[in-house]
Scaffold this motif. Structure first.
Motif, PDB file in Angstrom:
ATOM      1  N   HIS A 142      43.327  39.964  35.426  1.00  0.00           N
ATOM      2  CA  HIS A 142      44.704  40.417  35.563  1.00  0.00           C
ATOM      3  C   HIS A 142      45.671  39.337  35.074  1.00  0.00           C
ATOM      4  N   GLY A 143      45.386  38.102  35.486  1.00  0.00           N
ATOM      5  CA  GLY A 143      46.256  36.995  35.082  1.00  0.00           C
ATOM      6  C   GLY A 143      46.293  36.820  33.581  1.00  0.00           C
ATOM      7  N   LYS A 153      47.500  46.831  36.519  1.00  0.00           N
ATOM      8  CA  LYS A 153      46.931  46.910  37.874  1.00  0.00           C
ATOM      9  C   LYS A 153      45.512  47.487  37.810  1.00  0.00           C
ATOM     10  N   LYS A 154      45.220  48.532  38.613  1.00  0.00           N
ATOM     11  CA  LYS A 154      43.852  49.067  38.649  1.00  0.00           C
ATOM     12  C   LYS A 154      43.454  49.697  37.316  1.00  0.00           C
ATOM     13  N   LYS A 155      44.428  50.172  36.552  1.00  0.00           N
ATOM     14  CA  LYS A 155      44.114  50.829  35.283  1.00  0.00           C
ATOM     15  C   LYS A 155      43.539  49.853  34.258  1.00  0.00           C
ATOM     16  N   LEU A 156      43.699  48.556  34.528  1.00  0.00           N
ATOM     17  CA  LEU A 156      43.140  47.565  33.607  1.00  0.00           C
ATOM     18  C   LEU A 156      41.625  47.686  33.531  1.00  0.00           C
ATOM     19  N   PHE A 157      41.001  48.237  34.583  1.00  0.00           N
ATOM     20  CA  PHE A 157      39.535  48.290  34.635  1.00  0.00           C
ATOM     21  C   PHE A 157      38.995  49.691  34.361  1.00  0.00           C
ATOM     22  N   GLY A 161      41.911  50.711  29.744  1.00  0.00           N
ATOM     23  CA  GLY A 161      42.478  49.415  30.077  1.00  0.00           C
ATOM     24  C   GLY A 161      41.619  48.278  29.578  1.00  0.00           C
ATOM     25  N   ARG A 162      40.298  48.444  29.690  1.00  0.00           N
ATOM     26  CA  ARG A 162      39.411  47.379  29.209  1.00  0.00           C
ATOM     27  C   ARG A 162      39.513  47.226  27.700  1.00  0.00           C
ATOM     28  N   GLU A 163      39.614  48.343  27.023  1.00  0.00           N
ATOM     29  CA  GLU A 163      39.752  48.274  25.562  1.00  0.00           C
ATOM     30  C   GLU A 163      41.016  47.513  25.187  1.00  0.00           C
ATOM     31  N   GLU A 164      42.087  47.776  25.914  1.00  0.00           N
ATOM     32  CA  GLU A 164      43.347  47.072  25.655  1.00  0.00           C
ATOM     33  C   GLU A 164      43.205  45.577  25.949  1.00  0.00           C
ATOM     34  N   LEU A 165      42.490  45.253  27.032  1.00  0.00           N
ATOM     35  CA  LEU A 165      42.272  43.858  27.404  1.00  0.00           C
ATOM     36  C   LEU A 165      41.467  43.128  26.337  1.00  0.00           C
ATOM     37  N   GLU A 166      40.449  43.787  25.815  1.00  0.00           N
ATOM     38  CA  GLU A 166      39.580  43.149  24.822  1.00  0.00           C
ATOM     39  C   GLU A 166      40.285  42.947  23.489  1.00  0.00           C
ATOM     40  N   GLY A 171      43.844  32.596  22.420  1.00  0.00           N
ATOM     41  CA  GLY A 171      43.289  31.395  21.816  1.00  0.00           C
ATOM     42  C   GLY A 171      41.785  31.321  22.050  1.00  0.00           C
ATOM     43  N   PRO A 172      41.111  30.367  21.387  1.00  0.00           N
ATOM     44  CA  PRO A 172      39.643  30.285  21.479  1.00  0.00           C
ATOM     45  C   PRO A 172      39.106  30.174  22.911  1.00  0.00           C
ATOM     46  N   TRP A 173      39.687  29.282  23.713  1.00  0.00           N
ATOM     47  CA  TRP A 173      39.166  29.108  25.069  1.00  0.00           C
ATOM     48  C   TRP A 173      39.561  30.253  25.983  1.00  0.00           C
ATOM     49  N   ALA A 174      40.759  30.779  25.794  1.00  0.00           N
ATOM     50  CA  ALA A 174      41.156  31.953  26.578  1.00  0.00           C
ATOM     51  C   ALA A 174      40.277  33.148  26.233  1.00  0.00           C
ATOM     52  N   SER A 175      39.913  33.288  24.965  1.00  0.00           N
ATOM     53  CA  SER A 175      39.019  34.382  24.544  1.00  0.00           C
ATOM     54  C   SER A 175      37.644  34.227  25.181  1.00  0.00           C
ATOM     55  N   ARG A 176      37.162  32.987  25.183  1.00  0.00           N
ATOM     56  CA  ARG A 176      35.858  32.754  25.807  1.00  0.00           C
ATOM     57  C   ARG A 176      35.912  33.060  27.301  1.00  0.00           C
ATOM     58  N   ARG A 177      37.004  32.643  27.935  1.00  0.00           N
ATOM     59  CA  ARG A 177      37.148  32.923  29.365  1.00  0.00           C
ATOM     60  C   ARG A 177      37.139  34.427  29.622  1.00  0.00           C
ATOM     61  N   ARG A 178      37.905  35.184  28.807  1.00  0.00           N
ATOM     62  CA  ARG A 178      37.938  36.648  28.944  1.00  0.00           C
ATOM     63  C   ARG A 178      36.542  37.233  28.780  1.00  0.00           C
ATOM     64  N   GLN A 179      35.825  36.789  27.760  1.00  0.00           N
ATOM     65  CA  GLN A 179      34.497  37.318  27.482  1.00  0.00           C
ATOM     66  C   GLN A 179      33.531  37.063  28.638  1.00  0.00           C
ATOM     67  N   GLU A 180      33.552  35.841  29.173  1.00  0.00           N
ATOM     68  CA  GLU A 180      32.614  35.492  30.241  1.00  0.00           C
ATOM     69  C   GLU A 180      32.994  36.152  31.563  1.00  0.00           C
ATOM     70  N   LEU A 181      34.278  36.320  31.831  1.00  0.00           N
ATOM     71  CA  LEU A 181      34.695  37.020  33.038  1.00  0.00           C
ATOM     72  C   LEU A 181      34.291  38.491  32.982  1.00  0.00           C
ATOM     73  N   LEU A 182      34.452  39.110  31.810  1.00  0.00           N
ATOM     74  CA  LEU A 182      34.028  40.501  31.665  1.00  0.00           C
ATOM     75  C   LEU A 182      32.513  40.639  31.818  1.00  0.00           C
ATOM     76  N   ALA A 183      31.775  39.651  31.304  1.00  0.00           N
ATOM     77  CA  ALA A 183      30.317  39.680  31.457  1.00  0.00           C
ATOM     78  C   ALA A 183      29.931  39.563  32.934  1.00  0.00           C
ATOM     79  N   MET A 184      30.630  38.689  33.669  1.00  0.00           N
ATOM     80  CA  MET A 184      30.369  38.570  35.112  1.00  0.00           C
ATOM     81  C   MET A 184      30.658  39.882  35.825  1.00  0.00           C
TER      82      MET A 184
END
Length: 220
Positions: A142-143, A153-157, A161-166, A171-184
């Motif tokens: 969310h952050g 909010k809940k629609k992000l998931f 919403g996930r397609e929009e998030l992806e 930036g490179p590290w923010a992208s990696r963080r997004r990818q690993e959080l989604l994998a978790m």
């Protein structure tokens, strides 16, 4: 019959023991890891009565006494402490105090769960911790989204919403963080779903829990 006040510690215990037939008193320290405590209780005439304060590190000891045919009483810790005249704690004094409460029939015994009930608590605790972890993962996602002006909010998931998030440009590290959080999140969801079903089955198998689930306050 042997009556034993047991001051229990994770690595050892100090006991004060009385033979009710002869009045003989014995005090000693028993180590746990070298098997001294197990061997000591195995030699005692059955059944002996052991009293100790409630603690979270003695499940193996409870199981061992039950297997050997002895009786374990777990006492309310604060009530036991309230009856101590001298507030200075030592292992010997604590064990003697527990023995005195047992002999004088003043021991504040409390109910303890069965092994099956304890195991069910592990299920509930494990599910709770994973749910908390998933909430943390979602909050982080969310952050990330809100930092890019996306507040769903809940629609992000949802799938949309996930397609929009992806698709967010990060930036490179923010992208990696997004990818690993989604994998978790993808790993946590099926595990929690499985635990949800296990909790539901446990609840349905217990009459008191099933009755509680029919209460209107629970349904809401």
């Amino acid at each position: 019959m042997m009556i034993i006040g047991c001051d229990f510690h994770p690595r050892y215990q100090y006991i004060a023991m009385m033979d009710t037939e002869t009045g003989e008193l014995v005090e000693r320290r028993l180590e746990h890891e070298n098997g001294e405590a197990r061997a000591f209780y195995a030699r005692l005439p059955k059944p002996a009565r052991v009293g100790m304060e409630a603690t979270g590190y003695a499940q193996w000891f409870e199981r061992m006494l039950a297997e050997q045919g002895h009786e374990l009483w777990i006492g309310h810790a604060s009530e036991i402490r309230a009856g101590v005249v001298r507030k200075q704690k030592t292992d010997a004094r604590d064990a003697a105090h527990l023995l005195r409460l047992l002999v004088e029939k003043r021991f504040p015994q409390i109910w303890i769960p069965s092994p099956a009930e304890r195991d069910t608590r592990h299920l509930l605790r494990h599910r709770y911790k994973l749910v908390c972890f998933r909430v943390s993962v979602k909050n982080q996602l969310h952050g990330l989204a809100m930092s890019q002006g996306v507040c769903r909010k809940k629609k992000l998931f949802t799938a949309k919403g996930r397609e929009e998030l992806e698709k967010l440009s990060l930036g490179p590290w923010a992208s990696r963080r997004r990818q690993e959080l989604l994998a978790m999140l993808d790993q946590l969801n099926p595990v929690i779903d499985e635990l949800d079903r296990a909790v539901q089955q446990e609840a349905e198998s217990r009459a008191d829990a099933a009755r509680l689930m029919t209460h209107r306050a629970w349904v809401r």
